[in-house]
Design a protein around this motif. Structure first.
Motif, short mmCIF file in Angstrom:
data_model
loop_
_atom_site.label_atom_id
_atom_site.label_comp_id
_atom_site.label_asym_id
_atom_site.label_seq_id
_atom_site.Cartn_x
_atom_site.Cartn_y
_atom_site.Cartn_z
N VAL B 43 5.71 11.70 6.16
CA VAL B 43 6.28 10.45 6.67
C VAL B 43 5.15 9.47 6.99
O VAL B 43 5.21 8.28 6.64
CB VAL B 43 7.17 10.70 7.91
CG1 VAL B 43 7.57 9.40 8.57
CG2 VAL B 43 8.41 11.50 7.52
N GLN B 44 4.11 9.98 7.62
CA GLN B 44 2.97 9.11 7.95
C GLN B 44 2.32 8.54 6.68
O GLN B 44 2.00 7.36 6.61
CB GLN B 44 1.92 9.89 8.75
CG GLN B 44 2.14 9.79 10.24
CD GLN B 44 0.99 10.38 11.03
OE1 GLN B 44 0.60 11.52 10.81
NE2 GLN B 44 0.47 9.62 11.97
N VAL B 47 4.57 5.83 5.23
CA VAL B 47 4.58 4.57 6.00
C VAL B 47 3.24 3.84 5.84
O VAL B 47 3.20 2.61 5.74
CB VAL B 47 4.94 4.83 7.48
CG1 VAL B 47 4.73 3.60 8.34
CG2 VAL B 47 6.40 5.31 7.59
N GLU B 50 3.53 2.19 2.58
CA GLU B 50 4.38 0.99 2.71
C GLU B 50 3.56 -0.21 3.18
O GLU B 50 3.68 -1.31 2.65
CB GLU B 50 5.53 1.24 3.71
CG GLU B 50 6.65 2.10 3.17
CD GLU B 50 7.83 2.21 4.13
OE1 GLU B 50 8.92 2.56 3.68
OE2 GLU B 50 7.66 1.95 5.35
N ARG B 51 2.71 0.05 4.18
CA ARG B 51 1.89 -1.05 4.74
C ARG B 51 0.85 -1.53 3.75
O ARG B 51 0.68 -2.74 3.54
CB ARG B 51 1.19 -0.58 6.01
CG ARG B 51 2.17 -0.48 7.12
CD ARG B 51 1.50 -0.58 8.49
NE ARG B 51 2.51 -0.16 9.43
CZ ARG B 51 2.45 0.93 10.18
NH1 ARG B 51 1.35 1.65 10.20
NH2 ARG B 51 3.44 1.28 10.95
N ARG B 56 8.81 -1.01 0.53
CA ARG B 56 9.64 -0.24 1.47
C ARG B 56 10.34 0.86 0.69
O ARG B 56 10.93 0.60 -0.36
CB ARG B 56 10.68 -1.19 2.09
CG ARG B 56 11.62 -0.55 3.07
CD ARG B 56 11.15 -0.83 4.47
NE ARG B 56 12.17 -0.46 5.44
CZ ARG B 56 11.98 -0.56 6.75
NH1 ARG B 56 10.86 -1.06 7.23
NH2 ARG B 56 12.93 -0.19 7.58
N PHE B 57 10.25 2.10 1.21
CA PHE B 57 10.90 3.23 0.53
C PHE B 57 12.23 3.56 1.19
O PHE B 57 12.41 3.31 2.39
CB PHE B 57 9.99 4.48 0.60
CG PHE B 57 8.63 4.27 0.01
CD1 PHE B 57 8.48 3.99 -1.36
CD2 PHE B 57 7.48 4.35 0.80
CE1 PHE B 57 7.22 3.79 -1.90
CE2 PHE B 57 6.23 4.15 0.26
CZ PHE B 57 6.09 3.87 -1.09
#
Ligand code: SAM
Lengths: 312, 80
Positions: B43-44, B47, B50-51, B56-57
């Motif tokens: 998850v980290q 994210v 994403e940044r 965005r997933f």
């Protein structure tokens, strides 16, 4: 021997029979969890004797419903992952009020039962949870005074309360919780482990009470509350002078009913001191497989456990 | 951004987040190859991606990717 047992043995080669049976059941319900279980049981601190005692308790509590309890753990892992995603994106926990958590979780018997079943297995599958429970049994309880009156606020699945009630130094134990489903689970836990349940009351920590206790377990409740400083002041007032508290709260640990985000263990320690309690011992247990250094660097969960005393 | 640039960006994230891993970072790299790459770390990673790439997933994408190559392809598709 079946292939499933062989697989379970291979995941945790040093584990006892009850632990192996639980791994086998969990693998059947949640095969994708294999790598996590493997990692957990490869850790040097996966004390096989404590794990086996715990697995035996969990097996008896789950009884005939073990497969369903393993499904509940799978559900919990998914729910936690969703909260993790929100937390990493937003830098905060999703819920902000106790009322929301109460409506969503504590007051919903089906949700709460599933949640507490999942949490029951997490005591064995998450290294930090196992470490906290072992510390409670082996470090906290033995220093209680003989004849201690013990209270647990928020007993949830009832494992901590059962350990406290079974300790030779405890004269009376009692549990308070806002969730009727949690109190039912505590009753079930005691019945399954062959012990008469202690008095249990549907009580919110913040309700005034004239009672005082020599020992209070306050584990994984602080992060569920909007006003943690006030909650610790209540714990202080509920302790008799000289009484001890076992306070456990995680940092950076998103969950469906967590409200207050602590970013460092030190923030929790300061709150406890700020409530007038004397911090006597501290245990920092990072999430499975992470060193403390790594947990701090990447804002991973760290169970922060404080043994505190009311001085006056 | 082309695949090579995306992979280079992903390698930077992987080297930082999975600091015990010193093997090669290729499109075939998968969670099973990296001890520290568990479901929470995943998850980290996603994210951070994403940044880095301003995409965005979906939840399904976050848990459903087989390897770094698939992630790079998804990022390229999202960047359009
Ligand atoms: C996560 S469980 C903790 C279970 C167990 N103590 C443990 O550490 O694993 C949190 C429990 O606290 C209860 N709780 C939450 N807010 C409370 C409050 N204000 N007063 C009493 N209990 C509360 C919940 O209903 C739930 O049973």
């Amino acid at each position: 021997m079946s292939a499933a047992v062989d697989a379970a043995r291979e995941i945790a080669p040093g584990a006892g029979p009850a632990t192996t049976r639980l791994i086998e059941a969990q693998m059947r319900a949640f095969p994708e969890h294999e790598a996590a279980l493997r990692k957990r049981f490869a850790l040097a601190d996966a004390d096989p004797i404590f794990c086996e005692t715990l697995a035996g308790m969990i097996e008896r509590i789950a009884g005939e419903t073990l497969a369903a309890v393993c499904d509940d753990y799978r559900w919990l892992a998914g729910a936690v992952l969703e909260e993790e995603l929100f937390f990493r994106r937003e830098g905060r926990y999703r819920l902000t009020s106790f009322a929301e958590a109460e409506a969503l979780v504590y007051a919903d018997a089906a949700y709460m039962t599933r949640y507490m079943n999942g949490l029951l297995l997490s005591q064995l599958w998450w290294a930090n949870h196992t470490a906290v429970l072992a510390w409670f049994r082996d470090r906290y309880l033995p220093a209680n005074r003989p004849g201690a009156r013990h209270l647990e606020v928020g007993p949830g699945h009832g494992l901590f309360l059962h350990l406290a009630a079974s300790d030779a130094r405890t004269s009376e134990a009692t549990g308070w919780d806002v969730s009727p489903a949690s109190l039912d689970q505590v009753r079930h836990t005691f019945a399954a482990l062959g012990k008469a349940p202690p008095p249990l009351s549907l009580v919110n920590l913040f309700e005034p009470s004239p009672e005082q206790f020599d020992s209070i377990c306050f584990s994984e409740v602080l992060e569920h509350l909007e006003t943690p400083a006030k909650a610790l002041a209540r714990v202080h007032d509920l302790l008799a002078p000289g009484g001890r508290a076992f306070i456990n709260a995680p940092v950076n640990s998103p969950a469906p009913d967590h409200i207050t985000l602590f970013s460092t263990p030190e923030a929790i320690v300061e709150l406890v001191s700020g409530a007038g309690l004397v911090v006597e011992e501290l245990l920092l247990a990072p999430s499975t497989g992470a060193s403390l250094e790594r947990a701090r660097k990447f804002a991973l969960a760290i169970s922060t456990v404080i043994i505190a005393r009311r001085a006056d | 951004m082309d695949d090579a640039a995306i992979l280079a960006g992903l390698e930077e994230i992987i080297r930082e987040l999975f600091d015990d891993y010193d093997g090669p970072v290729t499109p075939a790299l998968a969670a099973a190859d990296v001890e520290q790459w568990d479901s929470l770390a995943n998850v980290q990673l996603m994210v951070l991606a994403e940044r880095t790439f301003a995409v965005r997933f979906t939840t399904a994408e976050i848990s459903g990717l087989a390897n770094l190559g698939e992630l790079a392809a998804l990022i390229r598709a999202k960047q359009g």
